[in-house]
Scaffold this motif. Structure first.
Motif, short mmCIF file in Angstrom:
data_model
loop_
_atom_site.label_atom_id
_atom_site.label_comp_id
_atom_site.label_asym_id
_atom_site.label_seq_id
_atom_site.Cartn_x
_atom_site.Cartn_y
_atom_site.Cartn_z
N ALA A 168 5.99 40.83 27.18
CA ALA A 168 5.74 39.40 27.23
C ALA A 168 6.41 38.72 26.07
N THR A 169 6.78 39.62 24.87
CA THR A 169 7.53 38.89 24.03
C THR A 169 8.86 39.40 23.79
N SER A 170 8.94 40.49 22.99
CA SER A 170 10.37 41.09 22.98
C SER A 170 11.12 41.55 24.18
N GLY A 171 10.26 41.85 25.11
CA GLY A 171 10.71 42.66 26.34
C GLY A 171 11.41 41.39 27.10
N MET A 172 10.82 40.18 26.93
CA MET A 172 11.26 39.06 27.47
C MET A 172 12.45 38.15 26.88
N GLU A 173 12.45 38.35 25.55
CA GLU A 173 13.30 37.70 24.81
C GLU A 173 14.63 38.47 24.97
N ARG A 174 14.79 39.60 25.26
CA ARG A 174 15.69 40.76 25.43
C ARG A 174 16.31 40.83 26.83
N GLY A 175 15.49 40.17 27.74
CA GLY A 175 16.03 40.27 29.01
C GLY A 175 15.41 41.32 30.02
N LEU A 176 14.46 41.80 29.47
CA LEU A 176 14.07 43.00 30.20
C LEU A 176 13.15 42.55 31.56
N LEU A 177 12.73 41.47 31.51
CA LEU A 177 12.11 40.69 32.68
C LEU A 177 12.03 39.32 32.38
N GLY A 178 11.95 38.61 33.38
CA GLY A 178 11.75 37.12 33.44
C GLY A 178 10.80 36.37 33.10
N PRO A 179 10.68 35.09 32.57
CA PRO A 179 9.46 34.32 31.96
C PRO A 179 8.44 34.47 33.24
N ARG A 180 8.89 34.22 34.38
CA ARG A 180 7.92 33.97 35.48
C ARG A 180 7.12 35.18 35.73
N GLU A 181 7.49 36.25 35.40
CA GLU A 181 6.75 37.76 35.44
C GLU A 181 5.43 37.50 34.47
N VAL A 182 5.62 36.79 33.19
CA VAL A 182 4.64 37.02 32.05
C VAL A 182 3.29 37.09 32.90
#
Length: 211
Positions: free
Chosen positions: A31-45
């Motif tokens: 939810a943090t670094s994974g999203m920030e680095r583009g591994l998954l989109g914010p809508r997935e959180v």
């Protein structure tokens, strides 16, 4: 913090047991670094637990004890890291070609203190010969007719592929049947797991290779 519903918490405890706190830490990384680095989109959180982590983790029940597992196209560690968390008896290699994803995976593995998983920066087809797995797993990599040539050779003639798929699983099997047979697949089936834990169970295509 990523919220977890009571039903998701119960499912997490069932799947991860005394490693549930580690699984929660993994979700925070996503939810943090994974999203920030583009591994998954914010809508997935908001749906990390139901749609991603638990959806993958329930597949671990299909893996034999003490197996060596290769996870192709690991990306954000789905499903590979969920198996490493849920099943300390397994030995895993996460195969991922992109450097930024490999870096992130290694950071998370170090932070969680997992000693049963390593990351190999490689394309799947180039990992043949370096990796001889009992089970090869994949999620959201490609259609089965393209995925089979990337996964089956890593078994070196014996084992099984577990590909997490959606509603098109049966149709994909039909299109890939010839390729799977040519590569040594002896039995291909659709398996559903997590019915008792998840609102939407996980669909898996299982390809058995050899006997």
């Amino acid at each position: 913090m990523v919220e977890i519903t009571p039903k998701e918490k119960a499912a997490a405890l069932s799947v991860f047991g005394d490693r549930t706190a580690l699984a929660e830490r993994y979700v925070q990384h996503l939810a943090t670094s994974g999203m920030e680095r583009g591994l998954l989109g914010p809508r997935e959180v908001p749906r990390l637990w139901s749609r991603h982590v638990l959806n993958c983790a329930v597949v671990a029940e299909l893996i034999p004890s003490d197996a060596y597992v290769a996870d192709v196209g690991s990306g954000a560690g789905l499903p590979g890291l969920t198996f490493a968390l849920a099943r300390p008896d397994l030995r895993l290699t996460l195969i991922e070609p992109l450097e930024r994803r490999v870096t992130w995976l290694n950071e998370v593995i170090d932070d969680l203190g997992l000693d049963n998983v390593e990351v190999l920066r490689s394309r799947a087809e180039l990992a043949v010969g370096q990796v001889k797995a009992d089970v090869v797993t994949a999620r959201a990599v490609s259609a089965l007719n393209k995925l089979a040539p990337l996964t089956i050779p890593l078994l070196e003639g014996h084992g099984q592929v577990l590909a997490i798929k959606g509603r098109s699983a049966t149709e994909e099997i039909e299109k890939a049947a010839k390729v799977i047979r040519k590569l040594g697949g002896t039995d291909t089936s659709v398996v559903t797991v997590g019915e008792d834990l998840l609102e939407e169970p996980t669909t898996v295509v299982r390809i058995v290779v050899g006997r």
